[in-house]
Design a protein around this motif. Sequence first.
Motif, mmCIF file in Angstrom:
data_model
loop_
_atom_site.group_PDB
_atom_site.id
_atom_site.type_symbol
_atom_site.label_atom_id
_atom_site.label_comp_id
_atom_site.label_asym_id
_atom_site.label_seq_id
_atom_site.Cartn_x
_atom_site.Cartn_y
_atom_site.Cartn_z
ATOM 1 N N ASN A 286 8.473 4.401 -17.056
ATOM 2 C CA ASN A 286 9.378 4.664 -18.104
ATOM 3 C C ASN A 286 9.430 6.177 -18.994
ATOM 4 O O ASN A 286 8.728 7.248 -18.385
ATOM 5 C CB ASN A 286 9.854 3.831 -18.993
ATOM 6 N N ASP A 287 9.485 6.170 -19.917
ATOM 7 C CA ASP A 287 8.992 7.394 -21.023
ATOM 8 C C ASP A 287 7.891 7.209 -21.695
ATOM 9 O O ASP A 287 7.349 8.092 -22.368
ATOM 10 C CB ASP A 287 10.051 7.442 -22.154
ATOM 11 N N ALA A 288 6.752 6.400 -21.294
ATOM 12 C CA ALA A 288 5.378 6.108 -21.840
ATOM 13 C C ALA A 288 4.580 7.276 -21.401
ATOM 14 O O ALA A 288 4.401 8.012 -20.665
ATOM 15 C CB ALA A 288 4.656 4.797 -21.285
ATOM 16 N N THR A 289 3.835 7.607 -22.489
ATOM 17 C CA THR A 289 2.756 8.919 -22.338
ATOM 18 C C THR A 289 1.388 8.454 -22.088
ATOM 19 O O THR A 289 0.619 9.016 -21.891
ATOM 20 C CB THR A 289 2.693 9.756 -23.651
ATOM 21 N N ILE A 290 1.129 6.927 -22.348
ATOM 22 C CA ILE A 290 -0.358 6.538 -21.778
ATOM 23 C C ILE A 290 0.108 5.674 -20.623
ATOM 24 O O ILE A 290 0.764 4.792 -20.470
ATOM 25 C CB ILE A 290 -0.527 5.452 -23.227
ATOM 26 N N PRO A 291 -0.904 5.934 -19.810
ATOM 27 C CA PRO A 291 -0.739 5.092 -18.439
ATOM 28 C C PRO A 291 -1.035 3.765 -18.488
ATOM 29 O O PRO A 291 -1.796 3.324 -19.304
ATOM 30 C CB PRO A 291 -2.054 6.059 -17.652
ATOM 31 N N VAL A 292 -0.280 3.118 -17.555
ATOM 32 C CA VAL A 292 -0.359 1.778 -17.662
ATOM 33 C C VAL A 292 -1.517 1.330 -16.774
ATOM 34 O O VAL A 292 -2.089 0.163 -16.745
ATOM 35 C CB VAL A 292 0.818 0.818 -17.137
ATOM 36 N N ALA A 293 -1.928 2.341 -16.130
ATOM 37 C CA ALA A 293 -3.266 2.148 -15.152
ATOM 38 C C ALA A 293 -3.793 3.441 -14.455
ATOM 39 O O ALA A 293 -2.941 4.445 -14.599
ATOM 40 C CB ALA A 293 -2.871 1.147 -13.880
ATOM 41 N N THR A 294 -5.159 3.500 -14.363
ATOM 42 C CA THR A 294 -5.679 4.781 -13.673
ATOM 43 C C THR A 294 -6.289 4.067 -12.443
ATOM 44 O O THR A 294 -7.207 3.202 -12.430
ATOM 45 C CB THR A 294 -6.709 5.227 -14.567
ATOM 46 N N LEU A 295 -5.814 4.661 -11.237
ATOM 47 C CA LEU A 295 -6.437 3.912 -9.961
ATOM 48 C C LEU A 295 -7.072 5.254 -9.327
ATOM 49 O O LEU A 295 -7.042 6.237 -9.378
ATOM 50 C CB LEU A 295 -5.254 3.658 -9.019
ATOM 51 N N ASN A 296 -8.063 4.550 -8.424
ATOM 52 C CA ASN A 296 -8.719 5.393 -7.407
ATOM 53 C C ASN A 296 -8.295 5.202 -6.177
ATOM 54 O O ASN A 296 -7.105 4.378 -5.818
ATOM 55 C CB ASN A 296 -10.307 5.037 -7.457
ATOM 56 N N GLU A 297 -8.684 6.196 -5.065
ATOM 57 C CA GLU A 297 -8.166 6.077 -3.847
ATOM 58 C C GLU A 297 -7.966 4.613 -3.148
ATOM 59 O O GLU A 297 -8.925 4.059 -3.130
ATOM 60 C CB GLU A 297 -8.952 6.795 -2.850
ATOM 61 N N GLY A 298 -6.928 4.360 -2.792
ATOM 62 C CA GLY A 298 -6.900 3.197 -2.017
ATOM 63 C C GLY A 298 -6.486 1.884 -3.065
ATOM 64 O O GLY A 298 -6.049 0.792 -2.554
ATOM 65 N N GLN A 299 -6.584 1.961 -4.325
ATOM 66 C CA GLN A 299 -6.178 0.977 -5.140
ATOM 67 C C GLN A 299 -4.849 0.733 -5.278
ATOM 68 O O GLN A 299 -4.123 1.782 -5.347
ATOM 69 C CB GLN A 299 -7.116 1.265 -6.555
ATOM 70 N N PHE A 300 -4.379 -0.409 -6.009
ATOM 71 C CA PHE A 300 -2.927 -0.728 -6.138
ATOM 72 C C PHE A 300 -2.898 -1.172 -7.656
ATOM 73 O O PHE A 300 -3.666 -1.906 -8.220
ATOM 74 C CB PHE A 300 -2.539 -1.424 -5.080
ATOM 75 N N TYR A 301 -1.426 -1.127 -8.054
ATOM 76 C CA TYR A 301 -1.139 -1.669 -9.305
ATOM 77 C C TYR A 301 0.241 -2.262 -9.055
ATOM 78 O O TYR A 301 1.226 -1.568 -8.451
ATOM 79 C CB TYR A 301 -0.993 -0.710 -10.283
ATOM 80 N N LYS A 302 0.182 -3.387 -9.353
ATOM 81 C CA LYS A 302 1.575 -4.364 -9.478
ATOM 82 C C LYS A 302 2.540 -4.107 -10.587
ATOM 83 O O LYS A 302 1.977 -4.649 -11.777
ATOM 84 C CB LYS A 302 1.581 -5.671 -9.097
ATOM 85 N N VAL A 303 3.536 -3.615 -10.574
ATOM 86 C CA VAL A 303 4.699 -3.441 -11.679
ATOM 87 C C VAL A 303 5.427 -4.642 -11.839
ATOM 88 O O VAL A 303 6.137 -4.901 -10.777
ATOM 89 C CB VAL A 303 5.280 -2.174 -11.652
ATOM 90 N N THR A 304 5.591 -5.357 -12.921
ATOM 91 C CA THR A 304 6.288 -6.553 -12.951
ATOM 92 C C THR A 304 7.861 -6.161 -13.574
ATOM 93 O O THR A 304 8.013 -5.219 -13.816
ATOM 94 C CB THR A 304 5.694 -7.353 -14.100
#
Length: 759
Positions: A286-304
């Motif tokens: 959304n409008d956040a300026t702080i990342p909810v996650a920092t990922l490397n190549e091939g990594q994933f993050y599940k958004v709820t």
Amino acid sequence: MKKILLIFILLFSLAAKAQRDSEHWFAPMMARLNDGNKQALFLSTDSTIPFPVSIYSNNTLIGTITISKGNPQSFDVPWDDIITGTQSEVFKATGRGLYVKGEKPFFCTFRFSTKNHGEILTSKGKAGIGKKFYAAYGPLGVLGTNYNFTCGVLATEDNTTVTVSNYGSSVQFSNGMTGTTNPTMTFTLNKGQSYIMEGSGSITANQTGFIGAKIESTKPITVTNGNFNGQITNSMNGGDILMDQSIPVERLGTEYILVKGIGLISQNVEGAIVVATENNTQVFLNDATIPVATLNEGQFYKVTSSSYINSGFSGHYNMRISTNKKIYVYQLMAGTTIMSDITSGANYIPPLNCFLPKKIDEIGMINILPYYTTITPLVKLNIITEAGATVLVNGTALSATQGPYPVSGNPNWVTYSVSNVTGNITVESTKAVTAGIAAGDGNVGYGGYFAGFSSIPIIAKKNGNCIPGMILEVDDSYASYQWSFNGNPISGAIANTYTPTKPGNYTVTVSMGGTCAPVTTPVFEVVVPPLPPSLLVDQEICIDATTTLDAGAGYESYEWNTGATTQTISNVGPGNYWVILGYNGCFSRQEAAVKVAPNPIIKKIDLENKKATVIVEGGKPPYMYSTDNTSWQNSNVFNDLPNGQKRFYVKDAFNCEPVSVEVTIINIINAITPNGDNINDVISYRDLGYKKDLSFSVYDRYGNNVFKGTAFNNYTWDGRFSNKKVLTGTYWYTLSWKEPNLQNTAITYTGWILLKNRE
């Protein structure tokens, strides 16, 4: 096992003609379910002129149907042409998969179901083929043998080598391999062949371990990935087929907008899977300026589900996902609010882009899924468009209650929702637009994106692998084009296609007009594969001989104009020949002429004191000489020739039938005594007067001409010059003529005459 209720989200890109394309590919999958299965292709178009569409599997035509605007069609596909449930049919090259080709652009989806589950693969057309992908599927919330991950690869060209890596070391594939024993997989496919990788959902490491696996190929492929069957919650609710066609990395973007389906926020079934393609990828919501996650190549993050924003209308939620580097986004959705029935679907979402269309026309039979019994789903249409646009659905303007609703973090875009949509869908906007639907009927649902996947222009090969013959193309609906070679604009190359003339790096800059800035495609490197050396050369043979033509070893196919398909052809007579040589997907035409060898020409024969010197030109040296056509010599000189008729023979290195000239060896008078006794008073060659270009001349020792024979003096010399006797002495003579043959062989006698004049 819960029955399905999927979600159908579609994002269109008419301008880029992503899924509205003239060619579509579908890679196969491995099923953990096989109960009352039904599967079919659904095709639709905006063309008012009907045209045929051909459907292939394993490079074999399996059907043809005709479509036009308002007349979409479906085509039933045999299960084994694209799906298998047999372990022995995975981890090997097979002919499963579909290729669909039409004369004009069209939308194409593969819709399939079992008794309790179903899904849709929406073809991305040419935007769905590429050389680098990252796998994705729904993380398995519970373990079970009826769950899995599956990833199918389909080759679009011969000799395609595929390498798969970057999966978890503890992943266990269904063929017994693990990520530890086989950290990479490599296999080679020809056009129309496919390969399926699969792992059971009963193994903990497989719940997420193959997400982010890197798939690279030497030539364009298409990838189908997901679960057949999956379970994304940690309860028995939410199980379903989660499957979609992937997109190559170069088509990805950094900003996405999602509109929630029908599930409740509190059920936490809806959300998204974000897969990174580069290290240090920051994910913002959304409008956040702080990342909810920092990922490397091939990594994933599940958004709820909790990340959705209520946009001011009950049940209308949207979400913005943005990153600093390219990512995959698969939206997880639900099609009902009934928790006991709720199931999930996973669908790839295209990124926002300045090159999105203003009209989507048309998606056919949007509320139909091939199923073992009749279903009547409810369909909710979600629309995303630029702020300030006027939006029409099937020609009707939308009401204020249907939108627009703002998107948190991006004021330039808004969203709409339209309930109870059925049949064929056309969406129009005065600005860039994308759209999607969520559909379901009790326990049954379906979903998948339709378009928007080639909004980032990419160069593709329209046809051919070799120069000449290769044609490059980008989508044909931009306002302008400018091709460049190695960074330099190509004069006159302003169409959507270009035929390269040499290897190197090609790009094309396209524009949409208006406020949309021009963009340049990624570099497309044209590499001409090295060909084996061709031995085919022109040949010369004797007129009654034959020869053998050899195209050279190492090619994969040979096609001669004689009909032969071998490396060589024998007993070839004079004529023009060609062969089409196939190698590594390239085809080149080589030509050779078999000509009749030119004969040597006996140009001249010099005679002197019973010695003959034969002068030859033409043909192919070295020459051989003979006077009887039996005994041959290298020397062109013959000595001690008797008077009379003598034939000289010559043949060259081709050893063809010899050429010959017959010559009269005459008795040369070497002395005259013009004293009036009628004995040796004159030297005369009047008997040779019939010879062509007869010439008889006499010269003194200083080279002065003292006699010139003509018809008027009967080629007869009496020892006089200007009617006066010349001095006694030795004089030089030449006697020559041309034999009456095709070559007009010149015969020349030379020698000395002793003249004795008495006073």
